[in-house]
Write a protein that holds these residues in place. Structure first.
Motif, mmCIF file in Angstrom:
data_model
loop_
_atom_site.group_PDB
_atom_site.id
_atom_site.type_symbol
_atom_site.label_atom_id
_atom_site.label_comp_id
_atom_site.label_asym_id
_atom_site.label_seq_id
_atom_site.Cartn_x
_atom_site.Cartn_y
_atom_site.Cartn_z
ATOM 1 N N LEU A 1 31.889 -16.977 -19.902
ATOM 2 C CA LEU A 1 31.704 -15.867 -19.425
ATOM 3 C C LEU A 1 32.478 -14.664 -19.925
ATOM 4 O O LEU A 1 33.807 -15.106 -20.366
ATOM 5 C CB LEU A 1 31.966 -15.830 -17.817
ATOM 6 N N PRO A 2 32.010 -13.576 -20.371
ATOM 7 C CA PRO A 2 32.915 -12.528 -20.859
ATOM 8 C C PRO A 2 34.236 -12.099 -20.164
ATOM 9 O O PRO A 2 34.896 -11.698 -20.835
ATOM 10 C CB PRO A 2 31.891 -11.162 -20.972
ATOM 11 N N TRP A 3 34.215 -12.410 -18.848
ATOM 12 C CA TRP A 3 35.302 -12.016 -18.249
ATOM 13 C C TRP A 3 36.314 -13.022 -17.788
ATOM 14 O O TRP A 3 37.175 -13.179 -17.346
ATOM 15 C CB TRP A 3 34.878 -11.294 -16.692
ATOM 16 N N TYR B 1 36.437 -13.649 -11.657
ATOM 17 C CA TYR B 1 37.720 -14.368 -12.296
ATOM 18 C C TYR B 1 37.870 -15.458 -11.664
ATOM 19 O O TYR B 1 37.905 -16.768 -12.653
ATOM 20 C CB TYR B 1 38.956 -13.526 -12.336
ATOM 21 N N ALA B 2 37.750 -15.616 -10.469
ATOM 22 C CA ALA B 2 37.931 -16.882 -9.709
ATOM 23 C C ALA B 2 36.831 -17.844 -10.012
ATOM 24 O O ALA B 2 36.849 -19.048 -10.286
ATOM 25 C CB ALA B 2 37.989 -16.686 -8.026
ATOM 26 N N LEU B 3 35.496 -17.505 -10.057
ATOM 27 C CA LEU B 3 34.495 -18.151 -10.438
ATOM 28 C C LEU B 3 34.745 -18.761 -11.734
ATOM 29 O O LEU B 3 34.162 -19.941 -12.068
ATOM 30 C CB LEU B 3 33.192 -17.552 -10.129
ATOM 31 N N ALA B 4 35.031 -17.977 -12.828
ATOM 32 C CA ALA B 4 35.327 -18.533 -14.153
ATOM 33 C C ALA B 4 36.155 -19.464 -14.357
ATOM 34 O O ALA B 4 36.251 -20.324 -15.147
ATOM 35 C CB ALA B 4 35.797 -17.143 -14.920
ATOM 36 N N PRO C 1 34.303 -25.452 -12.942
ATOM 37 C CA PRO C 1 33.201 -25.898 -13.770
ATOM 38 C C PRO C 1 31.953 -25.321 -13.314
ATOM 39 O O PRO C 1 31.573 -25.108 -12.067
ATOM 40 C CB PRO C 1 33.223 -27.442 -13.241
ATOM 41 N N GLY C 2 31.132 -25.161 -14.202
ATOM 42 C CA GLY C 2 29.872 -24.551 -14.190
ATOM 43 C C GLY C 2 29.872 -23.147 -13.724
ATOM 44 O O GLY C 2 28.899 -22.583 -13.135
ATOM 45 N N SER D 1 28.519 -17.705 -10.856
ATOM 46 C CA SER D 1 28.475 -16.440 -11.098
ATOM 47 C C SER D 1 26.893 -15.789 -10.739
ATOM 48 O O SER D 1 26.730 -14.759 -10.018
ATOM 49 C CB SER D 1 28.959 -15.984 -12.286
ATOM 50 N N LEU D 2 25.948 -16.660 -11.404
ATOM 51 C CA LEU D 2 24.759 -15.974 -11.141
ATOM 52 C C LEU D 2 24.513 -16.222 -9.889
ATOM 53 O O LEU D 2 23.602 -15.183 -9.233
ATOM 54 C CB LEU D 2 23.652 -16.951 -11.926
ATOM 55 N N ILE D 3 24.696 -17.392 -9.210
ATOM 56 C CA ILE D 3 24.418 -17.387 -7.812
ATOM 57 C C ILE D 3 24.971 -16.298 -6.960
ATOM 58 O O ILE D 3 24.379 -15.700 -6.063
ATOM 59 C CB ILE D 3 25.000 -18.691 -7.096
ATOM 60 N N PHE D 4 26.140 -16.016 -7.238
ATOM 61 C CA PHE D 4 26.929 -15.029 -6.540
ATOM 62 C C PHE D 4 26.298 -13.637 -6.602
ATOM 63 O O PHE D 4 25.959 -12.825 -5.451
ATOM 64 C CB PHE D 4 28.422 -14.873 -6.793
ATOM 65 N N PHE D 5 26.162 -13.355 -7.918
ATOM 66 C CA PHE D 5 25.477 -11.791 -8.103
ATOM 67 C C PHE D 5 24.168 -11.867 -7.790
ATOM 68 O O PHE D 5 23.693 -10.742 -7.110
ATOM 69 C CB PHE D 5 25.876 -11.415 -9.560
#
Ligand code: PFF
Length: 679
Positions: A129-131, A327-330, A333-334, A339-343
């Motif tokens: 992920l870019p972040w 950041y935390a999600l990054a 694993p996976g 992130s996709l689910i969160f956003f």
């Protein structure tokens, strides 16, 4: 009392309405606003004002708005006009503030769309992920990705260039909103079967994921351990109340409008409690998901020898959803999938809130002008999008924060809620609304509700308003100008935005509606032709005005001794005027205007006395700034908090469903089945 008999479009099913109202209430405010406000203003202690505000003020006001919309079958401005011709501006005021929100709310949705896009890109390409990044450097990367690479953020008041990478998703957000509502509310009633349950499921997934991470408890300590000293600050209460209004979409005309499309036989009271409890539960669980994940992140970075604490990443406002959490999600694993689910959760949460505001502005205009929905909606969307351009600039986020703060925190919406209660409680026969709600609801409201709308809520909101006002005036060097005489531009603009709203509202209410005569004025408040309560009303008016003068004198001279006298005057004033209204505002009798104004002034007296006392008490208590525990075990108090919340939610919803089921089975025994279907 039925005010109108015309055929108005309706939701189709009770579920459609409840889901649409829950969809409006549950939005970005729950997952983005509530957790960081709770964290910033006392952790678990914040729940005290929040629960008070939610259940003592939010839910009774929700019933008020539902019954008003349902009885009049009109969007907010027209609904107010139908109960009291001079009150139309109250409806417009909320709609205008709603319009201001609809210029920036989709911008946050646009951020979510972008972050969804980056997550999908990362899933497809297999790149990080870019972040992403590790340890403190990773945090810096997440910050710089959001603020520099994505927003091109510039501090200060200048807007700078338009950011096309935000403009494009903003356009997408508006198109999505447009397609959700262009077909009318019946279609909305269907769409919400997707947009409401979906984020709930994803939120549960995110919560379980968060709680099963090692270190999650540490995050919850930050979230829940109470800092009681925060309760002595007016800001804590102000933000708790503001958040409840924002979160329940109260006073923006949305709930009035939504209820106006409700079928004539549908329940009101039980629906309001279901919506309030669901909204509260979502906020609370959302906070658990966020902070458990942050705790997990803190643990993971510590294990990797690059320790990052929860505190290091939690920045106020958008920082939480677009820096800390990504950041935390990054770190997991996976990461890209999470992130996709969160956003995606944020998008589905936010979209129905966003279109509910659009719908309320739209219905306000259509009901007043009779113009075609198919013309007003695209025009309005375009205007909303154009105003949104302010926030897709490099300095846009500053302005977004400022405007949002003014509407929801400082001066905006709680004041309008106060006005709403005063108008309907004192200038209208609020008992009519209670009867209207009771006639069709699963359970009945007692007389206490009248007192709550007329006295309790105005006193609480009035106290809050004056307490904040005194606090701002006395503790801040200057609000509009610094002590050195420099203009504080964001405050000036914020002030102008909330200040201009009532002016436009009054102008709008003066515009003649071609439809108004057509529908007549049934049920409208009439000024007394055979006034009653003349003497008592006069006495109450004199007493409460004397109380107010005393307070003014106290403020001028700094003398505190008559505070008790002012309180007694206010209490007697309110008791007498309330008595006059309860006793005489029945049948053809109408109490005098003086007795109504006596009540309003007495409310002001009592609020001012309580506010002054609070100022004194919190000043002498001193600043006992406490810092949240940093242990990784939840304290007994936090467990108690979780227990109480669970009880409120499970008990509350259980009770509502029980009442709904028993009411339905009773109805079925009494009525033929075909009349029940739509309900
Ligand atoms: N209640 C929504 C939220 O919590 O995100 C936001 C909102 C919707 C505010 C509708 C105001 C409104 F009229």
């Amino acid at each position: 009392m039925e005010m109108l008999e015309e055929q108005r479009e309706n939701w189709g099913t009770r579920g459609g309405f409840v889901l649409a109202a829950v969809g409006s209430a549950v939005g970005l405010g729950n997952l983005w606003g509530f957790p960081y406000k709770l964290y910033s203003y006392g952790g678990g202690a914040f729940l005290v004002p929040y629960i008070v505000a939610m259940f003592c003020i939010g839910v009774p006001m929700l019933i008020l708005e539902f019954s008003l919309g349902h009885m009049t079958q009109r969007a907010a401005p027209d609904a107010f006009a139908r109960v009291n011709r001079r009150a139309e501006f109250v409806g417009w005021w909320g709609i205008i503030l709603g319009f201001v929100i609809i210029t920036y709310y989709p911008v946050i949705l646009a951020y979510c769309f972008s972050f969804m896009y980056y997550s999908i890109q990362s899933i497809i390409t297999g790149n990080a992920l870019p972040w992403g990044g590790e340890g403190a450097a990773g945090v810096a990367n997440a910050k710089s990705f959001f603020y520099d690479a994505y927003l091109g953020f510039k501090e200060g008041t200048e807007l700078g260039q338009i950011r096309y990478n935000i403009l494009i998703p903003l356009f997408v957000a508006w198109i999505a909103m447009y397609f959700c509502i262009f077909k009318g509310v019946k279609f909305v009633g269907k769409i919400v079967w997707l947009t409401v349950p979906l984020p709930f499921i994803m939120l549960i997934v995110l919560t379980i994921r968060g709680l099963t991470l090692p270190g999650s408890m540490k995050g919850l300590v930050y979230y829940l351990d109470p800092v009681w000293s925060e309760l002595a600050k007016p800001t804590t209460w102000r933000f708790a109340f503001g958040q409840v209004f924002f979160s329940l979409s109260l006073a923006f005309g949305v709930m009035v409008t939504y209820a106006s499309f409700l079928h004539r036989k549908s329940d009101i009271n039980n629906n309001a409690v279901i919506i309030g409890v669901s909204d509260f539960a979502t906020s609370f669980v959302g906070g658990i998901a966020i902070f458990a994940t942050l705790g997990g992140m803190s643990y993971a970075t510590m294990e990797a020898g690059q320790a990052v604490g929860v505190k290091d990443v939690v920045a106020g406002g958008p920082g939480l959803a677009f820096v800390a959490f990504p950041y935390a999600l990054a770190q997991l694993p996976g990461a890209a999938w999470w992130s996709l689910i969160f956003f995606f959760t944020l998008v589905t949460l936010g979209i129905d809130s966003a279109f509910s505001i659009t719908e309320s502005v739209l219905a306000g205009i259509v009901d007043k002008t009779g113009w075609k929905r198919s013309i007003v909606l695209p025009a309005m969307s375009l205007v909303g999008l154009c105003f949104g351009l302010i926030y897709v600039t490099e300095g846009g986020l500053n302005w977004l924060g400022t405007v949002d703060g003014f509407i929801n925190g400082t001066w905006g919406i709680a004041f309008l809620g106060l006005l709403e209660c005063v108008v309907l409680g004192w200038m209208y026969r609020v008992d009519t609304l209670r009867h209207h709600a009771n006639e069709r609801s699963d359970w009945r409201l007692g007389r206490w509700w009248n007192f709550s709308i007329r006295i309790f809520i105005p006193v609480v909101l009035g106290t809050l308003f004056l307490w904040s006002l005194f606090d701002d005036v006395t503790s801040v060097g200057g609000f509009i100008r610094t002590p050195e005489g420099e203009w504080i531009i964001p405050n000036c603009v914020g002030f102008a935005v909330v200040g201009i709203a009532p002016v436009i509202a009054i102008l709008m209410s003066l515009v003649k509606s071609p439809l108004r005569q057509e529908h007549g004025k049934q049920g409208e408040f009439k000024y007394p032709t055979h006034p009653v309560g003349l003497k008592l009303g006069k006495a109450a008016f004199i007493l409460s005005t004397a109380g107010l003068l005393l307070i003014a004198w106290m403020m001028k001279t700094g003398n505190q001794w008559p505070i008790g006298v002012a309180l007694v005057f206010g209490l007697i004033g309110i008791a007498v005027s309330n008595y006059v209204l309860e006793k005489h505002d029945v049948g053809d009798e109408r109490p005098t205007l003086l007795s109504r104004w006596a009540g309003i002034i007495a409310t002001l007296d009592i609020s001012a006395v309580i506010a002054m006392t609070l100022i004194r008490m919190t000043k002498t208590a001193g600043d006992t700034e406490a810092i949240a525990e940093t242990s990784d075990k939840l304290s007994g108090v936090s467990y108690t908090i979780i227990g109480v919340v669970a009880l409120v939610v499970v008990g509350g919803l259980g009770w509502c469903f029980y009442r709904a089921i028993t009411a339905a089975s009773k109805d079925q025994q009494e009525e033929p089945l075909d009349t029940l279907q739509i309900d």
